[in-house]
Scaffold this active site. Structure first.
Site, short mmCIF file in Angstrom:
data_model
loop_
_atom_site.label_atom_id
_atom_site.label_comp_id
_atom_site.label_asym_id
_atom_site.label_seq_id
_atom_site.Cartn_x
_atom_site.Cartn_y
_atom_site.Cartn_z
N LYS A 105 50.81 31.61 41.29
CA LYS A 105 51.51 31.44 42.36
C LYS A 105 51.21 30.31 43.22
O LYS A 105 52.11 29.72 43.57
CB LYS A 105 51.57 32.76 43.40
CG LYS A 105 52.14 34.04 42.88
CD LYS A 105 51.98 35.23 43.80
CE LYS A 105 52.36 36.39 43.45
NZ LYS A 105 51.60 37.07 42.43
N THR A 142 44.44 34.59 46.45
CA THR A 142 43.88 35.59 45.53
C THR A 142 44.44 35.80 44.10
O THR A 142 45.63 35.53 44.11
CB THR A 142 43.71 37.15 46.38
OG1 THR A 142 44.91 37.30 46.89
CG2 THR A 142 42.88 36.85 47.64
N GLY A 143 44.08 36.47 43.26
CA GLY A 143 44.26 36.74 42.14
C GLY A 143 43.78 38.20 41.43
O GLY A 143 42.33 38.16 41.27
N SER A 144 44.50 39.01 40.99
CA SER A 144 43.74 40.15 40.32
C SER A 144 44.67 40.77 39.26
O SER A 144 45.86 41.02 39.21
CB SER A 144 43.58 41.20 41.34
OG SER A 144 42.91 40.84 42.70
N LEU A 145 44.19 41.07 38.16
CA LEU A 145 44.48 42.03 37.13
C LEU A 145 43.30 42.71 36.51
O LEU A 145 42.19 42.37 36.99
CB LEU A 145 45.20 41.21 35.94
CG LEU A 145 46.48 40.43 36.04
CD1 LEU A 145 46.76 39.56 34.94
CD2 LEU A 145 47.65 41.26 36.26
N SER A 203 47.29 36.08 40.08
CA SER A 203 48.11 35.66 41.03
C SER A 203 47.85 34.10 41.63
O SER A 203 48.50 33.67 42.32
CB SER A 203 48.19 36.64 42.25
OG SER A 203 49.09 37.77 41.78
N ASP A 239 53.76 49.18 33.78
CA ASP A 239 54.08 48.76 35.37
C ASP A 239 55.60 49.01 35.63
O ASP A 239 56.08 48.42 36.65
CB ASP A 239 53.65 47.46 35.41
CG ASP A 239 52.16 47.34 35.28
OD1 ASP A 239 51.57 48.10 35.75
OD2 ASP A 239 51.82 46.16 35.24
N SER A 286 51.37 38.02 48.26
CA SER A 286 51.32 37.87 46.74
C SER A 286 52.21 38.69 46.04
O SER A 286 52.24 39.41 45.18
CB SER A 286 49.86 38.48 46.36
OG SER A 286 49.75 38.04 44.97
N ASN A 287 53.55 38.32 46.65
CA ASN A 287 54.96 39.14 46.19
C ASN A 287 55.46 38.57 44.68
O ASN A 287 55.92 37.20 44.59
CB ASN A 287 55.76 38.93 47.15
CG ASN A 287 56.94 39.96 46.81
OD1 ASN A 287 57.74 39.92 45.84
ND2 ASN A 287 57.40 40.74 47.96
N ASN A 288 55.29 39.23 43.80
CA ASN A 288 55.35 38.81 42.21
C ASN A 288 56.90 38.52 42.51
O ASN A 288 57.50 37.49 41.68
CB ASN A 288 55.10 39.90 41.31
CG ASN A 288 53.62 40.03 41.28
OD1 ASN A 288 52.86 39.25 41.52
ND2 ASN A 288 53.38 41.27 41.09
#
Length: 521
Positions: free
Chosen positions: A79, A438-441, A76, A169, A324-326
């Protein structure tokens, strides 16, 4: 001299091989390079890879770098590229509009022809907004539409899912389909989803009670769950079936157990918006005789009967970036593509528009790969040094204050203040100090933003970690940033990462904490 020179040369050589520390680090006596190298040497990163850069925000002087140009999955943090480009290309005051139009003749309370609902990509349209549009139609005296309800989503193309998004997903709320017309069921603006609540029945053997928000016939519930005796297992699962709007509720819930609340995506959000609007018209006494049709453009010259404007982009930035709205990221990407070309908004045109902006911000589009707006794709590749360029360039933009305010803030209470950082770095000098994305996968984590050190000097940092095996390495990100916040220009104060057990205890998981709905960590 030989006794002094050779150890110094060897130290520089080792630093170069490890990828750590800045140019001239042999003369850096603060201890910062060693402190950060120690964090990156944590066993949780064994076999993993990192790209990390720390710089002075004002001068651009590099204080630390580890594989600065190494392209990794930023998750993320993507973004940041998308949001900055949107502020520049669409403008902080940009609003999305949703209109109701017609070319039909009006005879008293009867509209003889079709009614058009036209969207331009608003990812924040709520049920109450469609209700207000319907109320305006009713207030104008219209009671019957003899033709069809046509949902015009042609502002965007018809590609609903981003490049290489995981099929696993599909029904997850953070991977909703993208359309120029959609509905958000809540004020987190989780567009393209419905909220399913499952409560236990009165007795063991009863079917659980299920409700859907908003109330709509667009989705069906396939209830396969069972209520079990008090104290039994709660295994409720909510998942939409592929290619359909049937949501399966399975598992067990004990008598007296808590209500399960889950968000599920819909199939074809354009039809979802049309269904909600048709229901709103009916509730206001307006009957549409014909069926619903989607994907048809509104004829030129159609008369506007009602209109809804979204919040300004600078205000939309808050739920977008804090949570963090995709879907916000993808709608903005396609909107930029449409503005740049006049064609239906697409990912290809949107990414090209973002790349054009990035060139002006000192980021080299030729050194990154961006395929979507959110970072949900595992094909996105960006290096930490490119984020440093963006973070420094943005400070000179007239929209910077609004963009900066949209970044999550460490340990700030409330989801629209602290956002995805609201439970992190509490009780440290980084609390209420760090403004970062932030960012997470799975196997990818990132944190990039701004922090002030103990002297009040503003630093910019980018930390991208990939290919690790533990569920999370956010404790390592926090340790690096808290080290920066605790240190002075002359002396680093090393901070050790929290243990894996402590991180798990505090709910530090593998995904964006905002993705763990309904709990916002």
């Amino acid at each position: 001299m030989r006794h002094w020179i050779w150890p110094a040369v060897l130290a520089v050589a080792v630093a170069g091989l490890s990828g750590g520390s800045p140019a001239g680090a042999d003369s850096d006596r603060s201890g910062l390079p060693e402190a950060i190298d120690t964090v990156l040497g944590d066993p949780r990163m064994e076999g993993g890879v990192a790209s990390v850069v720390v710089a002075d925000s004002a001068s651009g002087d590099i204080l630390y770098q580890h594989r600065p140009s190494g392209r990794l999955m930023p998750a993320s943090n993507t973004k940041m590229l998308t949001s900055a480009a949107a502020m520049e290309l669409l403008g902080p005051d940009h609003r999305f509009t949703t209109d109701v139009l017609s070319t039909a003749q009006r005879r008293g309370p009867v509209l003889r022809g079709d009614l058009y609902l036209r969207g331009t990509g608003d990812p924040t349209t709520l049920v109450k907004d469609y209700d207000r549009l319907a109320a305006k139609i009713a207030d104008s005296g219209i009671r019957k539409v003899t033709g069809r309800l046509i949902a015009d989503d042609t502002r965007f193309d018809d590609k609903r899912i981003g490049d290489t998004w995981s099929g696993d997903d599909e029904s997850a709320y953070y991977a909703a389909q993208i359309s120029a017309l959609s509905v958000a069921p809540d004020t987190d603006y989780d567009t393209g989803t419905v909220i399913v609540e499952v409560a236990p029945g009165a007795r063991a053997g009863d079917k659980p009670r299920v409700s859907v928000t908003p109330k709509t016939d667009y989705v069906d519930i396939d209830l396969r769950a069972t209520t079990v005796a008090r104290g039994g297992a709660d295994t409720i699962a909510v998942e939409r079936q592929h290619g359909r709007n049937t949501i399966t509720v399975s598992g067990t819930v004990p008598v007296g157990g808590a209500t399960t609340k889950e968000w599920a995506t819909v199939w074809e959000p354009t039809g979802y918006a049309a269904a909600v609007f048709r229901d709103a018209l009916a509730a206001h006494g307006v009957k549409v005789s014909g069926p619903t049709r989607t994907g048809t453009a509104t004829p030129k010259g159609a008369e506007q009967l009602a209109s809804h404007d979204s919040m300004k982009l600078k205000d939309l930035m808050v739920p977008f970036m804090k949570l963090s709205n995709n879907m916000h990221a993808e709608s903005l990407t396609k909107a930029m593509g449409h503005k740049a070309t006049g064609r239906p908004g697409s990912w290809g045109d949107g990414i090209a528009a973002i790349a054009g902006y990035l060139k002006t911000a000192g980021v080299d589009p030729g050194r990154i790969r961006q395929v979507d707006g959110s970072g949900l794709s595992r094909k996105d590749n960006v290096a930490a040094d490119q984020y440093i360029e963006l973070l420094r360039s943005a400070k000179g933009e007239p929209w910077f204050d609004d963009w900066y305010a949209s970044l999550p803030v460490a340990c700030a209470p409330g989801k629209f203040a602290g956002g995805t950082l609201r439970s992190r770095m509490c009780g440290t000098p980084a609390a209420l100090n760090v403004h970062a994305k932030t960012g997470s996968l799975t196997g990818a984590s990132a944190l990039s933003g701004y922090v002030k050190d103990k002297d009040g000097r503003e630093l910019v940092f980018s930390i991208i970690l990939n290919n690790y095996l533990p569920s999370s390495v956010k404790a390592l990100e926090d340790a690096i940033v808290v080290t920066l916040a605790s240190s002075t220009e002359d002396k680093a104060v090393p901070v050790r990462p929290r243990s894996t057990r402590a991180a798990e205890r505090d709910g530090d998981g593998e995904l964006e904490c905002s993705w763990h709905k309904p709990v916002r960590c």
